[in-house]
Design an enzyme around this catalytic site. Structure first.
Site, mmCIF file in Angstrom:
data_model
loop_
_atom_site.group_PDB
_atom_site.id
_atom_site.type_symbol
_atom_site.label_atom_id
_atom_site.label_comp_id
_atom_site.label_asym_id
_atom_site.label_seq_id
_atom_site.Cartn_x
_atom_site.Cartn_y
_atom_site.Cartn_z
ATOM 1 N N LYS A 1 48.505 21.903 13.208
ATOM 2 C CA LYS A 1 49.253 22.624 14.238
ATOM 3 C C LYS A 1 49.099 21.851 15.548
ATOM 4 C CE LYS A 1 46.912 26.244 13.215
ATOM 5 N NZ LYS A 1 47.554 27.539 13.156
ATOM 6 N N ARG A 2 49.860 22.262 16.537
ATOM 7 C CA ARG A 2 49.759 21.637 17.856
ATOM 8 C C ARG A 2 48.302 21.639 18.326
ATOM 9 N NH1 ARG A 2 50.764 24.382 22.880
ATOM 10 N NH2 ARG A 2 51.370 26.187 21.609
ATOM 11 N N HIS B 1 56.974 34.425 23.264
ATOM 12 C CA HIS B 1 56.164 33.755 22.242
ATOM 13 C C HIS B 1 54.768 33.384 22.727
ATOM 14 C CE1 HIS B 1 59.134 33.055 18.993
ATOM 15 N NE2 HIS B 1 60.023 32.987 19.965
ATOM 16 N N LYS C 1 43.797 26.975 20.011
ATOM 17 C CA LYS C 1 43.887 26.885 18.552
ATOM 18 C C LYS C 1 42.570 26.407 17.936
ATOM 19 C CE LYS C 1 48.896 26.177 18.657
ATOM 20 N NZ LYS C 1 49.349 27.369 17.896
ATOM 21 N N THR D 1 53.066 30.686 12.281
ATOM 22 C CA THR D 1 53.906 30.689 11.074
ATOM 23 C C THR D 1 53.334 29.764 10.007
ATOM 24 O OG1 THR D 1 55.351 29.027 12.096
ATOM 25 C CG2 THR D 1 56.048 31.331 12.227
ATOM 26 N N LYS E 1 53.230 30.003 5.694
ATOM 27 C CA LYS E 1 53.618 28.955 4.741
ATOM 28 C C LYS E 1 52.488 28.688 3.757
ATOM 29 C CE LYS E 1 56.298 26.984 8.477
ATOM 30 N NZ LYS E 1 56.209 26.087 9.633
#
Length: 846
Positions: free
Chosen positions: A576-577, A384, A582, A684, A688
């Site tokens: 998100k984290r 991952h 990111k 993911t 969504k």
């Protein structure tokens, strides 16, 4: 016992036997109508929980309702197990350190198809299902995408009626509860099990004993065979707790088995009687620490030791449990590989490769080659991450102290593997060093767990097309050259039942009325929405559903952050984290740019925008926590400025979790998927948001590429360097020149460097400023800034044309069919597991 009672019992047993039931364990099916459900609810509330008319706490209403639904799941759960046993089917066991399940109540209502009956029954008592649902805590069994993906996988496997069991750890405390204090992230304990868990069942009869420490003895048996014996160990018990995983309206209920660590002895009575109370319970406390907290901070030696203990307890207990079940029916392991498979969800459970070898050769006394044949035919590994630093390495000295026998087996696996590598590439010492399971560089020896996972598995998959290609071309290039057939791609997905049917009732009902309900089983049926993209009446209904969802999200923002979002503004969301790759930092730089433009008077045709950022930073990740602080400081300045807040608002939503996402994704307009290209494995959250009609602004990274291909470039805002271009910037990256060439970027940096957002905290953000200007910034924030601003400007113009935006919104939902975990699990099953779906037996009324 009186004769009258005996006669009644005898009659009951006769009736059960006549209908093929066991008088003790098999009962007629429970009713699914309103009357039966409300009678059971009342029974649990008044008798089991002992509440009366004076009890107004929805906590007990929730408990009674959970018990009522669990009873219905229980009978389906047992029937599913019977069907698996009787069919002698092959099974897969999914090992994961995280299962971010979210709340179970709504999921059970949906999958059992009793939501309307329950609503009707509760209303008769003057109770609200919405209020009762809010009393359920989020199960603190995961952190981010990895755990949520695992939960979606289990949901899809049950819906597809695949015999898959999940194995994880029953953490007493979740990641942490995030509180914001003066802009800083503060971590508080998330004791999600404080009031118990109504959905789980303890199974102490399947408790396993797990070994740590000790030493290894080698001996020769009377037949001259060499063996090893792990002795003088400090043992811990792994106690299983089972949670039902219902399929969607199909009678299947699979199992998630979670292990709780417990001491072999509760306490030392002699020490207790002598008055040494702390030492008397020391072993109990040390054992329970193993499953106490999800992901302890591993910056310290103690933290690393605890993480390794968690991973080994998960692997050892799960494998022993599977072998126990196998030996209940089979006398040997001749067909074990044909009937069992293990999927390792990322690198964390990799020690399972070694533990299965240990159990087979040390306990079951198989020869090495026979045991390795079983291991290498049953283990499959999902990677991952593309970040080399995220691939786990454990110091050999730590392994030697905690797991001496598994370490011996690792050395033997490595020796045999390197012999194979040498046969392919004689004299290539550099390649041997790269591929070795033991890293021996100039420093401390390390065990490379990703290398071990690849060596021990028959399948290695990435989770998006780009990710899988980059694994083969970069991170695992040597292994791919040795075993090209091992590598494959399985693009991630999400379950449409939770992430559309369950969390977006307005859109669910509109879709059902328009194209039917089949999409809950087959998400590609949303393609039938495309003819309605230009239907004005349908567009109006779509807009109204979205606005209603935005009103709900705005209310949550008000309750959590004290800021009023205007539902008519664009809702621009990144949740998100918190991690540098990111690029929440890039997002806030754009917000500062918008702030600067508004302060300069650039308000003509300005699209009002409400920006929401949320996510947790790991407790030891100081730079990520500094980014949280920056977001909050910028938000404070913007939201207090009357000139600005009419056009722009910013909040950092604290304690982001599954339940908040269930409110966020239906109300989002613009989905921020802005990671540095080549760094995000899949993502993911992007799926969504797409499923719920949000448009994506993103780089060509992870599953963004496949989302853009599915929906079309006209409905996706693309920006930034590609993965290859990011790699090409290495050694040739000058962010300061980029900043100097852009007036917009220069003004943003000037606001940061002059302390505009930290006037009473001088130097607070110097580290972040330095990272942006550094030619060694691996996330190339400055390189993508101008392109990002341009894409955001396009998004604003697009949003300003209401009809264009709603067409794009409908197209995103209609094109999301590929991104269901149903499709993902079908691919896993077709190409890796090869399971046969099993329909459970249906117990008819007598």
């Amino acid at each position: 016992m009186t004769n009258h009672i005996r006669k009644e019992m005898s009659s009951f047993v006769e009736v059960c036997e006549a209908n093929g039931h066991n008088g003790l364990t098999d009962m007629p099916p429970l009713g699914m109508d309103t009357k039966s459900l409300t009678e059971d609810f009342r029974h649990y509330f008044t008798h089991t929980l002992g509440r009366d008319r004076y009890c107004k706490s929805t906590h007990y209403h929730y408990k009674a309702l959970a018990q009522t639904l669990r009873d219905r799941l229980m009978e389906r759960w047992k029937n599913t197990r019977y069907a698996y046993d009787e069919s002698n089917c092959k099974r897969t066991f999914y090992l994961s350190m995280e299962f971010l399940m979210g709340r179970a109540l709504r999921n059970a209502l949906l999958n059992l198809d009793v939501e309307e009956e329950i609503k009707e029954g509760l209303e008769a008592f003057g109770l609200s299902l919405e209020e009762i649902s809010e009393r359920e805590p989020d199960a603190g069994l995961g952190n981010g995408g990895l755990g949520r993906l695992a939960a979606c996988f289990l949901d899809s496997c049950a819906t597809l009626q695949l015999p898959v069991t999940g194995y994880g750890l029953r953490y007493e405390y979740g990641m942490f509860r995030q509180v914001i204090d003066n802009g800083y992230q503060v971590e508080e304990p998330d004791h999600w099990l404080r009031d118990g868990n109504s959905w789980e069942i303890e199974r102490p009869e399947y408790t396993q004993r797990i070994h740590f420490g000790g030493r290894v003895e080698h001996f020769t048996d009377p037949e001259g065979r060499r063996h090893a014996r792990w002795v003088d160990t400090c043992d811990v018990l792994a106690v299983p707790y089972d949670t039902p995983i219902p399929g969607y309206r199909n009678g299947t209920v699979n199992t998630l088995r979670l292990w709780k660590a417990a001491a072999t002895d509760e306490f030392n009575l002699d020490e207790f009687n002598a008055g040494d109370y702390a030492d008397a319970v020391e072993s109990k406390n040390q054992a329970e620490h193993i499953s106490m907290v999800l992901y302890p901070n591993d910056a310290s030696v103690c933290g690393k030791e605890l993480r390794l203990k968690q991973q080994y307890l998960l692997a050892s207990a799960s494998l022993k449990d599977v072998i126990r079940g196998w030996k209940r029916v089979h006398k040997d392991f001749g067909y074990f590989a044909e009937k069992n498979g293990f999927q390792l969800n990322d690198t964390h459970p990799t020690i399972a490769v070694v533990e299965l070898m240990r159990l087979l050769i040390d306990i079951e006394r198989l020869e090495w080659d026979e045991a390795w044949e079983i291991v290498s035919r049953t283990m499959a590994y999902t990677n991952h991450t593309l970040l080399p630093e995220a691939l786990e390495r454990w110091p050999v000295v730590l392994f030697e102290r905690l797991l001496p026998r598994p370490l011996e087996i690792i050395y033997e696996i490595n020796a045999r593997f390197l012999s194979e590598v040498s046969a392919h590439w004689p004299m290539d010492k550099s390649r041997l060093g790269r591929m070795s399971i033991i890293e021996e560089g100039g420093g401390e020896k390390q065990v490379r767990m990703a290398n071990l996972a690849i060596v021990g598995s028959y399948s290695v998959n990435g989770v998006a097309e780009l990710h899988s290609r980059l694994l083969k071309e970069g991170l695992f290039k040597d292994f791919h050259e040795l075993w090209p057939d091992k590598f494959n791609n399985k693009t991630n997905g999400v379950t449409q039942r939770r992430w559309l049917a369950n969390c977006n009732h307005g859109l669910r009902d509109l879709i059902n009325e328009t194209v039917g309900e089949g999409w809950a089983y087959d998400l590609t049926e949303l393609e039938a929405l495309k003819p309605f993209v230009k239907d004005t009446a349908f567009q109006e209904r779509w807009i109204q559903v979205k606005r209603n969802n935005k009103v709900q999200l705005a209310e949550m923002v008000w309750q959590e952050c004290g800021v009023r979002f205007d539902p008519d503004a664009m809702f621009d969301v990144q949740v998100k984290r918190i991690h540098e790759y990111k690029r929440q930092l890039l997002n806030v730089l754009h917000v500062i740019h918008l702030y600067d433009r508004i302060k300069q008077g650039d308000i003509e045709q300005r699209t009002p925008r409400c920006v929401l950022i949320g996510g947790k930073a790991a407790p030891g990740y100081l730079r990520a926590k500094l980014i949280v602080k920056l977001i909050n400081n910028v938000a404070r300045v913007i939201n207090r400025d009357p000139q600005v807040k009419k056009y722009l608002q910013l909040v950092f939503l604290p304690n982001y979790r599954v339940t908040t996402m269930e409110c966020i994704c239906p109300g989002t307009d613009l989905s921020e998927q802005i990671s540095t290209a080549g760094k995000e494995a899949s993502g993911t959250g992007n799926m969504k948001f797409m499923m719920n009609g949000a448009l994506t602004i993103g780089t060509l990274d992870g599953a963004n590429i496949e989302i853009r291909d599915a929906v079309g470039e006209d409905h996706f805002f693309l920006f930034g360097h590609t993965a290859a271009e990011v790699t090409g910037l290495q050694g040739n990256y000058d962010p300061n020149a980029l900043i100097a060439r852009s007036d917009d970027f220069s003004r943003v940096m000037a606001l940061l460097e002059n302390g505009h957002f930290n006037q009473f905290e001088p130097g607070m953000f110097d580290e972040l400023i330095h990272s942006i200007r550094s030619p060694h910034d691996p996330w190339v924030v400055a390189a993508d800034f101008s392109s990002y601003v341009d894409a955001q400007r396009q998004a604003s113009v697009h949003y300003g044309s209401n009809s264009r935006w709603v067409r794009s919104s409908i197209m995103n939902s209609a094109s999301s069919g590929r991104f269901s975990t149903d499709r993902t699990m079908q691919e896993y099953n077709r190409e890796i597991w090869r399971l046969t779906p099993v329909r459970p037996l249906v117990m008819e009324m007598g």
